[in-house]
Design an enzyme around this catalytic site. Structure first.
Site, PDB file in Angstrom:
ATOM      1  N   ASN A  97       6.332  -1.386  11.341  1.00 33.49           N
ATOM      2  CA  ASN A  97       5.500  -0.931  10.239  1.00 33.49           C
ATOM      3  C   ASN A  97       5.777  -1.797   9.007  1.00 33.49           C
ATOM      4  OD1 ASN A  97       3.839   0.890   8.634  1.00 33.49           O
ATOM      5  ND2 ASN A  97       4.370   2.488  10.112  1.00 33.49           N
ATOM      6  N   ASN A 113       5.161   5.919   3.323  1.00 31.46           N
ATOM      7  CA  ASN A 113       4.337   6.560   2.296  1.00 31.46           C
ATOM      8  C   ASN A 113       4.147   8.050   2.495  1.00 31.46           C
ATOM      9  OD1 ASN A 113       3.913   4.026   1.039  1.00 31.46           O
ATOM     10  ND2 ASN A 113       2.379   3.542   2.609  1.00 31.46           N
ATOM     11  N   THR A 114       4.801   8.632   3.495  1.00 35.45           N
ATOM     12  CA  THR A 114       4.857  10.078   3.682  1.00 35.45           C
ATOM     13  C   THR A 114       6.317  10.484   3.551  1.00 35.45           C
ATOM     14  OG1 THR A 114       2.904  10.163   5.111  1.00 35.45           O
ATOM     15  CG2 THR A 114       4.452  11.998   5.269  1.00 35.45           C
ATOM     16  N   LYS A 116       6.072   3.777  16.925  1.00 42.50           N
ATOM     17  CA  LYS A 116       6.035   2.721  15.912  1.00 42.50           C
ATOM     18  C   LYS A 116       7.196   2.901  14.952  1.00 42.50           C
ATOM     19  CE  LYS A 116       2.852   0.171  12.941  1.00 42.50           C
ATOM     20  NZ  LYS A 116       1.440   0.007  12.564  1.00 42.50           N
ATOM     21  N   PHE A 165      -1.555   8.101   4.623  1.00 46.55           N
ATOM     22  CA  PHE A 165      -2.306   8.736   5.711  1.00 46.55           C
ATOM     23  C   PHE A 165      -3.566   9.435   5.194  1.00 46.55           C
ATOM     24  CE2 PHE A 165       1.657   9.512   8.633  1.00 46.55           C
ATOM     25  CZ  PHE A 165       1.751   8.148   8.860  1.00 46.55           C
ATOM     26  N   SER A 213       5.894   5.185   8.659  1.00 47.89           N
ATOM     27  CA  SER A 213       5.233   4.869   7.394  1.00 47.89           C
ATOM     28  C   SER A 213       6.170   5.240   6.249  1.00 47.89           C
ATOM     29  CB  SER A 213       3.922   5.640   7.260  1.00 47.89           C
ATOM     30  OG  SER A 213       3.418   5.514   5.941  1.00 47.89           O
ATOM     31  N   ASN A 230       0.839  -1.195   0.000  1.00 45.36           N
ATOM     32  CA  ASN A 230       0.000   0.000   0.000  1.00 45.36           C
ATOM     33  C   ASN A 230       0.875   1.245   0.000  1.00 45.36           C
ATOM     34  OD1 ASN A 230      -0.425   1.925   2.490  1.00 45.36           O
ATOM     35  ND2 ASN A 230       0.120  -0.084   3.346  1.00 45.36           N
TER      36      ASN A 230
END
Length: 373
Positions: free
Chosen positions: A278, A190-191, A240, A122, A188, A118
């Site tokens: 994560n 993805n940021t 995390k 967020f 994450s 994915n």
């Protein structure tokens, strides 16, 4: 017990869900949970919780199996998810302002590897809507020992990394009165540049600011006991981290967290914990499979070994008592046990629900309880 075993009901539903785009199936599932909770339709997915109480970070968990953040980003389905038998549910990641996330398509199944990729980024409705949804949940009104709730906070994509602390402080202030614990998501993939907050100086600065703000919030949300004493509202903070860290980086994170935890302990306060891990950027276990080269975080079975490696390193560095939640690659009861064996106190599931269905919750909790016995 449900009228039909949850494994059977999910076996009937899975072909329909897997016939949809991965994100469309996710959205349909969450909408169905939200609509059906509290109705006769809930018999199809609810289950009796395995009772296996444990105290971690000063919190009393009904059992050791929880839901990882990411499934319910907007906290719409807390009660419905709790009815699956979890001992705790973590919702989010929420950012101060709502944001759409990354362009679609942004979620991909790799069924041959029981994995997902994915790059959602967020996507959420923002802090105000999130808190309103949390306040509507009724799980704390249940008789007996209610499940616990973790609220996961992050930064907006448009916020420069050097201003990230502002977003985390806003998130902490907003969710603090409603959380059993708060998760600081700095891992994450993805940021953009988010994972740089795991580095030594950046992590120290962020945790220092959060510790100061938490001390203020603990006093602001204090209550008065029956004998007239003031009781501070002390909410543990869990950080995390990513699986794509080498041993030296894990050691630095462990040392930084331990320093803050020791300071809290000296002040008779609660506390700090870690969530490992994560999603991963590694693709070595899925090479050649359709969608394997999509950008984003990989979760599911290929993540198990890397996550367990980080858990074991953390446990060795932190000693036996530091709270660790293990997440990543739990597709079976045996996988959940490997997290406990690696050193985790608690276990979270996400991708395993997609491939195995809600029966995995009971099976994992039962296996952990039986191992103890």
């Amino acid at each position: 017990m449900p009228l039909l075993p949850t494994r059977l009901t999910y076996a009937l539903a899975r072909p329909l869900l897997f016939g949809l785009d991965a994100e469309a199936a996710h959205d349909a599932t969450m909408s169905a949970l939200a609509r059906s909770h509290g109705t006769p339709l809930a018999w199809a997915w609810c289950d009796r919780r395995v009772e296996d109480p444990v105290t971690v970070a000063g919190l009393h968990f009904p059992n050791r199996v929880g839901l990882a953040a990411g499934l319910d980003k907007n906290a719409r389905c807390i009660d419905a998810l709790g009815a699956l038998g979890f001992g705790f549910v973590e919702v989010g990641t929420v950012t101060p302002l709502g944001q759409p996330g990354n362009p679609k398509p942004r979620m991909f199944r790799l069924p041959q590897a029981q994995a997902l990729i994915n790059r959602l980024g967020f996507n959420n409705d923002g802090l105000a809507a999130f808190i309103a949804n949390v306040q509507r949940a009724r799980f704390r009104q249940q008789a007996g020992s209610p499940m616990l709730l973790g609220l996961n906070i992050g930064k907006n994509a448009a916020t420069p990394t050097e201003r990230a602390t502002d977003d985390y402080l806003a998130g902490l202030s907003g969710v603090y009165p409603h959380a059993d614990y708060v998760t600081i998501n700095i891992s994450s993939p993805n940021t953009q540049n988010l994972r740089t907050l795991q580095a030594d100086a950046a992590l120290d600065a962020l945790l220092g600011a959060l510790a100061e703000r938490r001390a203020v919030l603990a006093r602001e949300h204090a209550s008065t006991s029956a004998d007239g004493r003031t009781q501070l509202r002390r909410v543990p903070l869990f950080v995390k981290i990513a699986p794509d860290l080498d041993e030296g980086q894990v050691a630095v994170i462990a040392a930084t967290l331990k320093r803050y935890a020791d300071a809290d302990h000296a002040a008779d306060q609660l506390g700090w914990g870690l969530i490992a891990t994560n999603t991963t950027l590694a693709r070595d276990r899925v090479q050649g499979l359709p969608h394997a080269e999509e950008t984003g975080g990989l979760s599911g079975a290929p993540l198990l070994a890397a996550s367990n490696r980080v858990i074991a390193q953390l446990r060795q560095a932190l000693g036996p008592d530091f709270p660790i939640i293990g997440v990543g690659g739990v597709l079976s009861a045996r996988d959940a046990l490997t997290k406990i064996e690696a050193g985790a106190d608690l276990v979270q599931i996400y991708t395993g629900l997609i491939y195995q269905g809600p029966a995995l919750v009971r099976e994992a909790a039962q296996a952990i309880r039986d191992r103890k016995a």
